[in-house]
Design an enzyme around this catalytic site. Sequence first.
Site, short mmCIF file in Angstrom:
data_model
loop_
_atom_site.label_atom_id
_atom_site.label_comp_id
_atom_site.label_asym_id
_atom_site.label_seq_id
_atom_site.Cartn_x
_atom_site.Cartn_y
_atom_site.Cartn_z
N SER A 13 0.80 -1.22 0.00
CA SER A 13 0.00 0.00 0.00
C SER A 13 0.84 1.27 0.00
O SER A 13 0.31 2.36 -0.23
CB SER A 13 -0.92 0.02 1.22
OG SER A 13 -0.18 0.23 2.41
N GLY A 14 2.14 1.16 0.27
CA GLY A 14 2.99 2.33 0.32
C GLY A 14 3.27 2.90 -1.06
O GLY A 14 2.95 2.30 -2.09
N ARG A 15 3.87 4.08 -1.09
CA ARG A 15 4.16 4.72 -2.37
C ARG A 15 5.05 3.87 -3.24
O ARG A 15 4.80 3.68 -4.43
CB ARG A 15 4.79 6.10 -2.14
CG ARG A 15 3.79 7.16 -1.78
CD ARG A 15 4.43 8.50 -1.55
NE ARG A 15 5.30 8.50 -0.37
CZ ARG A 15 5.86 9.58 0.14
NH1 ARG A 15 5.64 10.75 -0.43
NH2 ARG A 15 6.63 9.51 1.21
N GLY A 101 15.47 -2.17 -0.29
CA GLY A 101 15.60 -0.73 -0.41
C GLY A 101 15.31 -0.03 0.89
O GLY A 101 15.31 1.20 0.96
N THR A 103 15.74 1.67 4.41
CA THR A 103 16.82 2.43 5.02
C THR A 103 16.62 2.49 6.53
O THR A 103 15.61 2.02 7.06
CB THR A 103 16.89 3.85 4.44
OG1 THR A 103 15.64 4.52 4.64
CG2 THR A 103 17.20 3.81 2.95
N HIS A 158 14.51 15.55 1.28
CA HIS A 158 13.45 14.60 0.98
C HIS A 158 12.10 15.15 1.43
O HIS A 158 12.04 16.15 2.15
CB HIS A 158 13.70 13.25 1.67
CG HIS A 158 14.75 12.42 1.01
ND1 HIS A 158 16.09 12.55 1.31
CD2 HIS A 158 14.68 11.48 0.05
CE1 HIS A 158 16.79 11.70 0.56
NE2 HIS A 158 15.96 11.03 -0.21
N LYS A 162 9.37 11.48 5.26
CA LYS A 162 10.51 10.57 5.48
C LYS A 162 10.87 10.56 6.96
O LYS A 162 10.98 11.62 7.59
CB LYS A 162 11.71 11.01 4.64
CG LYS A 162 12.86 10.02 4.69
CD LYS A 162 13.90 10.32 3.63
CE LYS A 162 15.08 9.36 3.69
NZ LYS A 162 14.68 7.95 3.52
#
Length: 272
Positions: A13-15, A101, A103, A158, A162
Site C-alpha cells: 500500500s505504500g508509495r 531498499g 533504510t 526529501h 521521510k
Amino acid sequence: MSEIPGIVVTGASGRMGQMLIHLILASPKARLVAALERPGHAWIGQDVGVASGGAAIGLAVTDDPLEAFAKADAVIDFTAPAATVEFAALAAQARLVHVIGTTGLSAEDLTKIAAAARHAIIVRAGNMSLGVNLLVQLTRKVAQALDEDFDIEVVEAHHKAKVDAPSGTALMLGEAAAEGRGVVLENVSDRGRDGITGARQSGHIGFSAIRGGDIVGEHDVIFAGAGERIILRHVATDRAIFGRGALKAAIWGQGRDPGEYDMMNVLGLSSD
C-alpha cells in the site's frame, strides 16, 4: 523457477509498493505473484489492483509471507527495518532473491541480513537509481584525489514524510567519501550541528538533512577548499527510477550465488 521470475512486493500500500506493482504488471520480464501487507491492514483480502485505485488483476493482498514466498523467485522490499530482517530470514529459507531498499537499518539488523545472505541472494542499496550509483563512484574518486584541505559535506533533501535521517543515499555517499579518504565513516561523521559547536574538525564528513513538501530526493556532495568548491549533485524528480532499479536487481539476481550484492554489481560498476 519459471523463465519469467515471480516477484513478491512487500508494503504493497505504500508509495514504493504501489509503484513497484505497476512496474511489474507492465514488465514483460517479471510476474507479480504476491502483494504483502502487515496483519490488520485495510488492504488485506482486497484485489491489489482495486485497492490501489485501478482495475482488478485477480490477486488479493495477503499478510502471510510464508505463503507468498513459497511461490516466488524474488521479493522486493521497501518497508521498515524490523520487517526487512524478518523477510530476510524467510527469503533465506526459500532461497529467494531479496532486493532491499529499506533504510535506517542498524548494525544489528545488518548482521542478521548478512547471516541470511549465506542462503539468499541479497541486493541491498540505499538508492537503486543509476544516477546515484554513478554519483557514489564519482564521490569516491574525488575524495581519493583531494586531501583534507577540502572539507566534505553531504546535503540531502526529501519529502516531509521521510522518517530517517541522514537518508540511506546520504550515508552511501558518506561511505564512498570515507573509502576514498581511507578512513572509517563512523570515526569522522559530523551530524546534527546545533548551538556553539566549535570549529569544524579537519578530515570530518558532515551531513545535513532537509525535509519538506513532496521532494523526491536531492543529494549534494560538497568538497569545500580555500577559494574553491566542487559540488557533485543528483536530483530525482520521479521515484519510478528507484522502482525500475529494484526490478532490474530482482531480475539480475536470478541464478546468482548466495551472498550480499549492491547496485554497483547489478549495473556492472563494481571493481570486484
